[in-house]
Design a protein around this motif. Structure first.
Motif, PDB file in Angstrom:
ATOM      1  N   GLY A 124      -8.539 -11.128   3.138  1.00  0.00           N
ATOM      2  CA  GLY A 124      -9.078  -9.786   2.963  1.00  0.00           C
ATOM      3  C   GLY A 124      -7.989  -8.741   2.946  1.00  0.00           C
ATOM      4  N   GLU A 125      -7.021  -8.865   3.856  1.00  0.00           N
ATOM      5  CA  GLU A 125      -5.911  -7.905   3.887  1.00  0.00           C
ATOM      6  C   GLU A 125      -5.090  -7.968   2.612  1.00  0.00           C
ATOM      7  OE1 GLU A 125      -3.545  -7.935   7.433  1.00  0.00           O
ATOM      8  OE2 GLU A 125      -5.328  -7.818   8.714  1.00  0.00           O
ATOM      9  N   GLU A 126      -4.848  -9.169   2.108  1.00  0.00           N
ATOM     10  CA  GLU A 126      -4.091  -9.301   0.854  1.00  0.00           C
ATOM     11  C   GLU A 126      -4.840  -8.617  -0.290  1.00  0.00           C
ATOM     12  OE1 GLU A 126      -1.031 -10.423   0.402  1.00  0.00           O
ATOM     13  OE2 GLU A 126      -0.872 -10.868   2.540  1.00  0.00           O
ATOM     14  N   LEU A 127      -6.154  -8.849  -0.371  1.00  0.00           N
ATOM     15  CA  LEU A 127      -6.961  -8.198  -1.402  1.00  0.00           C
ATOM     16  C   LEU A 127      -6.934  -6.679  -1.236  1.00  0.00           C
ATOM     17  CD1 LEU A 127     -10.141 -10.470  -1.529  1.00  0.00           C
ATOM     18  CD2 LEU A 127      -8.551 -10.051  -3.414  1.00  0.00           C
TER      19      LEU A 127
ATOM     20  N   ILE B   8       3.090   1.277   3.653  1.00  0.00           N
ATOM     21  CA  ILE B   8       4.370   1.334   4.371  1.00  0.00           C
ATOM     22  C   ILE B   8       4.409   0.394   5.570  1.00  0.00           C
ATOM     23  CG2 ILE B   8       5.000   3.643   3.604  1.00  0.00           C
ATOM     24  CD1 ILE B   8       3.984   4.705   6.306  1.00  0.00           C
ATOM     25  N   GLU B   9       3.255  -0.050   6.025  1.00  0.00           N
ATOM     26  CA  GLU B   9       3.245  -0.966   7.174  1.00  0.00           C
ATOM     27  C   GLU B   9       1.935  -1.734   7.200  1.00  0.00           C
ATOM     28  OE1 GLU B   9       4.718  -1.092  11.764  1.00  0.00           O
ATOM     29  OE2 GLU B   9       5.043   0.670  10.538  1.00  0.00           O
ATOM     30  N   ARG B  10       2.044  -2.962   7.695  1.00  0.00           N
ATOM     31  CA  ARG B  10       0.852  -3.798   7.865  1.00  0.00           C
ATOM     32  C   ARG B  10       0.831  -4.335   9.284  1.00  0.00           C
ATOM     33  NH1 ARG B  10       0.466  -7.888   2.923  1.00  0.00           N
ATOM     34  NH2 ARG B  10      -1.405  -8.434   4.088  1.00  0.00           N
TER      35      ARG B  10
ATOM     36  N   ILE C 199      -3.739  -1.642  13.729  1.00  0.00           N
ATOM     37  CA  ILE C 199      -4.114  -1.003  12.467  1.00  0.00           C
ATOM     38  C   ILE C 199      -3.683  -1.962  11.367  1.00  0.00           C
ATOM     39  CG2 ILE C 199      -3.700   0.918  10.893  1.00  0.00           C
ATOM     40  CD1 ILE C 199      -3.350   2.675  13.400  1.00  0.00           C
ATOM     41  N   ASP C 200      -4.633  -2.303  10.511  1.00  0.00           N
ATOM     42  CA  ASP C 200      -4.361  -3.298   9.475  1.00  0.00           C
ATOM     43  C   ASP C 200      -3.326  -2.823   8.463  1.00  0.00           C
ATOM     44  OD1 ASP C 200      -6.224  -5.133  10.552  1.00  0.00           O
ATOM     45  OD2 ASP C 200      -7.868  -4.132   9.495  1.00  0.00           O
ATOM     46  N   ILE C 201      -3.510  -1.599   7.966  1.00  0.00           N
ATOM     47  CA  ILE C 201      -2.613  -1.076   6.927  1.00  0.00           C
ATOM     48  C   ILE C 201      -2.355   0.406   7.185  1.00  0.00           C
ATOM     49  CG2 ILE C 201      -2.344  -0.607   4.446  1.00  0.00           C
ATOM     50  CD1 ILE C 201      -4.329  -2.950   3.954  1.00  0.00           C
TER      51      ILE C 201
END
Length: 122
Positions: free
Chosen positions: A13-16, A29-31, A40-42
């Motif tokens: 899901g995060e990649e998508l 800028i950060e994951r 925080i995911d993104i």
């Protein structure tokens, strides 16, 4: 679903979400920013606004919509974590907001800008 399956779905899901946000001209800028308060995911810039993005992925709609999983408790954690992020990065005087990327394998990807308002932790 096993915990391992949930983790795998979350990573996919995060990649998508990252690909989706980049198409929307966000600058990631950060994951997976971790603090004592949560994760925080993104973190991404959307123009001159810093966006703290929560990614919610669901393999089915049996347990409700992905965005419904971002309740008051989760919102409070995200607010505290965002404050921690800003303090540690010495970022001040910027526009910021909280977005949710809802991913449902049955229905695609949805961006909810300004999904909730910042509220003082406590």
């Amino acid at each position: 679903m096993s915990a391992r399956g949930d983790h795998s779905l979350g990573k996919r899901g995060e990649e998508l979400a990252v690909k989706f946000l980049k198409k929307k001209k966000y600058r990631v800028i950060e994951r997976n920013y971790h603090s004592p308060f949560g994760e925080i995911d993104i973190v991404a810039w959307d123009g001159d606004t810093l966006s703290f993005v929560e990614v919610k992925a669901r393999s089915s709609s049996n347990y409700g919509s992905p965005q419904a999983a971002v309740g008051w408790v989760k919102q409070g954690r995200l607010c505290r974590t965002a404050l921690d992020y800003l303090a540690k990065r010495k970022i001040t005087d910027i526009g910021m907001r909280f977005d949710v990327v809802a991913i449902n394998v049955e229905g695609g990807v949805e961006l909810i800008r300004n999904a909730f308002e910042y509220r003082e932790p406590g």
